[in-house]
Structure formats: structure tokens, C-alpha cells
Design a protein around this motif. Sequence first.
Motif, PDB file in Angstrom:
ATOM      1  N   ASP A 114      14.336 -45.497  29.954  1.00  0.00           N
ATOM      2  CA  ASP A 114      15.383 -44.557  29.551  1.00  0.00           C
ATOM      3  C   ASP A 114      15.312 -43.271  30.374  1.00  0.00           C
ATOM      4  OD1 ASP A 114      16.278 -46.341  27.668  1.00  0.00           O
ATOM      5  OD2 ASP A 114      15.354 -45.320  25.959  1.00  0.00           O
ATOM      6  N   GLY A 115      14.087 -42.794  30.616  1.00  0.00           N
ATOM      7  CA  GLY A 115      13.926 -41.585  31.419  1.00  0.00           C
ATOM      8  C   GLY A 115      14.420 -41.773  32.831  1.00  0.00           C
ATOM      9  N   PHE A 116      14.034 -42.887  33.455  1.00  0.00           N
ATOM     10  CA  PHE A 116      14.473 -43.163  34.819  1.00  0.00           C
ATOM     11  C   PHE A 116      15.988 -43.359  34.882  1.00  0.00           C
ATOM     12  CE2 PHE A 116      10.146 -45.136  36.238  1.00  0.00           C
ATOM     13  CZ  PHE A 116       9.574 -43.875  36.195  1.00  0.00           C
ATOM     14  N   SER A 117      16.527 -44.047  33.890  1.00  0.00           N
ATOM     15  CA  SER A 117      17.970 -44.299  33.877  1.00  0.00           C
ATOM     16  C   SER A 117      18.760 -43.005  33.794  1.00  0.00           C
ATOM     17  CB  SER A 117      18.335 -45.212  32.704  1.00  0.00           C
ATOM     18  OG  SER A 117      17.767 -46.497  32.862  1.00  0.00           O
ATOM     19  N   SER A 118      18.220 -42.022  33.075  1.00  0.00           N
ATOM     20  CA  SER A 118      18.923 -40.750  32.941  1.00  0.00           C
ATOM     21  C   SER A 118      18.931 -39.962  34.247  1.00  0.00           C
ATOM     22  CB  SER A 118      18.288 -39.908  31.828  1.00  0.00           C
ATOM     23  OG  SER A 118      17.000 -39.432  32.203  1.00  0.00           O
ATOM     24  N   VAL A 119      17.955 -40.231  35.105  1.00  0.00           N
ATOM     25  CA  VAL A 119      17.857 -39.540  36.398  1.00  0.00           C
ATOM     26  C   VAL A 119      18.620 -40.298  37.481  1.00  0.00           C
ATOM     27  CG1 VAL A 119      16.255 -38.830  38.229  1.00  0.00           C
ATOM     28  CG2 VAL A 119      15.648 -38.461  35.825  1.00  0.00           C
ATOM     29  N   GLY A 120      18.551 -41.622  37.422  1.00  0.00           N
ATOM     30  CA  GLY A 120      19.116 -42.434  38.493  1.00  0.00           C
ATOM     31  C   GLY A 120      18.108 -42.593  39.616  1.00  0.00           C
ATOM     32  N   SER A 121      18.578 -42.814  40.813  1.00  0.00           N
ATOM     33  CA  SER A 121      17.661 -43.029  41.931  1.00  0.00           C
ATOM     34  C   SER A 121      16.889 -41.755  42.247  1.00  0.00           C
ATOM     35  CB  SER A 121      18.426 -43.499  43.164  1.00  0.00           C
ATOM     36  OG  SER A 121      19.338 -42.514  43.586  1.00  0.00           O
ATOM     37  N   PHE A 122      15.665 -41.931  42.731  1.00  0.00           N
ATOM     38  CA  PHE A 122      14.820 -40.788  43.090  1.00  0.00           C
ATOM     39  C   PHE A 122      14.009 -41.133  44.332  1.00  0.00           C
ATOM     40  CE2 PHE A 122      12.626 -43.240  39.768  1.00  0.00           C
ATOM     41  CZ  PHE A 122      11.407 -43.514  40.364  1.00  0.00           C
ATOM     42  N   ASP A 123      13.434 -40.100  44.932  1.00  0.00           N
ATOM     43  CA  ASP A 123      12.699 -40.270  46.187  1.00  0.00           C
ATOM     44  C   ASP A 123      11.195 -40.359  46.006  1.00  0.00           C
ATOM     45  OD1 ASP A 123      15.008 -40.002  48.033  1.00  0.00           O
ATOM     46  OD2 ASP A 123      15.119 -38.012  47.117  1.00  0.00           O
ATOM     47  N   ALA A 124      10.684 -39.788  44.942  1.00  0.00           N
ATOM     48  CA  ALA A 124       9.242 -39.824  44.712  1.00  0.00           C
ATOM     49  C   ALA A 124       8.962 -39.701  43.225  1.00  0.00           C
ATOM     50  CB  ALA A 124       8.544 -38.695  45.471  1.00  0.00           C
ATOM     51  N   LEU A 125       7.885 -40.342  42.813  1.00  0.00           N
ATOM     52  CA  LEU A 125       7.383 -40.188  41.462  1.00  0.00           C
ATOM     53  C   LEU A 125       5.932 -39.763  41.528  1.00  0.00           C
ATOM     54  CD1 LEU A 125       7.934 -41.902  38.221  1.00  0.00           C
ATOM     55  CD2 LEU A 125       5.596 -41.978  39.075  1.00  0.00           C
ATOM     56  N   VAL A 126       5.599 -38.710  40.815  1.00  0.00           N
ATOM     57  CA  VAL A 126       4.223 -38.249  40.703  1.00  0.00           C
ATOM     58  C   VAL A 126       3.803 -38.370  39.250  1.00  0.00           C
ATOM     59  CG1 VAL A 126       2.655 -36.286  40.908  1.00  0.00           C
ATOM     60  CG2 VAL A 126       4.419 -36.657  42.649  1.00  0.00           C
ATOM     61  N   SER A 127       2.697 -39.044  39.009  1.00  0.00           N
ATOM     62  CA  SER A 127       2.132 -39.124  37.670  1.00  0.00           C
ATOM     63  C   SER A 127       0.869 -38.293  37.621  1.00  0.00           C
ATOM     64  CB  SER A 127       1.808 -40.574  37.296  1.00  0.00           C
ATOM     65  OG  SER A 127       1.113 -40.608  36.063  1.00  0.00           O
ATOM     66  N   ALA A 128       0.887 -37.271  36.774  1.00  0.00           N
ATOM     67  CA  ALA A 128      -0.289 -36.414  36.577  1.00  0.00           C
ATOM     68  C   ALA A 128      -0.701 -36.480  35.113  1.00  0.00           C
ATOM     69  CB  ALA A 128       0.027 -34.974  36.990  1.00  0.00           C
TER      70      ALA A 128
END
Length: 199
Positions: free
Chosen positions: A48-62
Motif C-alpha cells: 500500500d505504501g509503495f502503491s501510494s508513491v508509484g515508481s521510485f529510484d531508490a529505497l533505503v531501509s534504516a
Amino acid sequence: MKIILVGSSGIIGQAVDKELRQRHEVITASRTSGDIRIDITDNHSIRDGFSSVGSFDALVSATGSVHFGDFNEMTEDEYQIGIKNKLMGQINLVLIGREFINPNGSFTLTTGILNRDPIRLSSSAAMVNGAIDGFVKATALEMPNNVRINSVSPTVITEAMDKYAPYFRGYKPVPAAEAALAYSKSVEGLQTGQVYEVD
């Protein structure tokens, strides 16, 4: 770049946000605050979170939680905390994120020093960190569309020493801002399959 930063409310997350926001669009995410809500233990929440943003260039998990406890008293359920949260939570960010990340994008995950320099009570953290680092190295060989993946493995953070100092005697802490540079290197550089150790 459009960057999703999961775990943006934590000590490292805030430092990474400050570092990357100078040059990129950063979309903050955590369970309780940020631009979007993502609970890494819930695949529906991730999607759901990704769908609300759409395409992206980078993901950082901290982000990522584990249970610290005496090995002689540890149970399977306590090990499962780290497996479900820090390990599979971050892996699921990648698995689901594959559908949204742009070509030539990057994933950056977070591990830590304890799989290479463990302390008492850290068997779960060491296990999970080692598994994530191994996942990153192997997955880099098969990532499609020139997508890169790395992990950042920091030692104890200076700003967290009021909580963790008794467990990290003899360790030299690093400021969160210094750790954030490794995330910048992962996002803005060209390397893949790397574990960036911050000691």
C-alpha cells in the motif's frame, strides 16, 4: 532521485534523511509517522505504501527489530522476532519493491556490527545481520534492469550510547551523520553487492 526512506523516524533514519534531502526528493516512511506509513512486518502495508508513491529510484531501509537475550534462555519465538521484522521485513521491501523501482535504481538495507563483532545477548542480531548481508551479496548477482543492492553495517551510534553503552564497552561509536554517508554512497554510487561497514 525519488527515494523512499523506511525507518525515517529513527536516529540513523533522521541522519540519512538530512543527508539525502539536500539533493533528492525523500519520501519518509515508518509505522507511525512520515509521508507514508509502512510496517515492514505487514506485506499489505508495504504494498500500500509503495502503491501510494508509484515508481521510485531508490529505497533505503534504516529499520528493523530483533530480540536481545541470553542464549541459554532464548526461545524460537524470540528468534522469530528478528526473523520476521529485521530480516524478512527488509527482504520483503526488496521483493515487493522490485515491482515499483525504476531501472538503474537501488536498494539499501541495514544490518550492523554484531555478526562480525558480537556482544553478549546478541545471537539473534548476529544471525539476522549475517543473513541480510548474505542476501545482499547473492541478490546483487541477479537483480534485473541494472538495479543495485547494498547493505550498511554500522557500529553503535554515538547518539544511542546513553541506551547501549553498557553493552558496547570498548567499542568506538560513530555519529549518525557519519553512518549516513555510507547510505549516500550506496544510493548515489555505482557499486552493488557491497556491505558498507561503518566502524
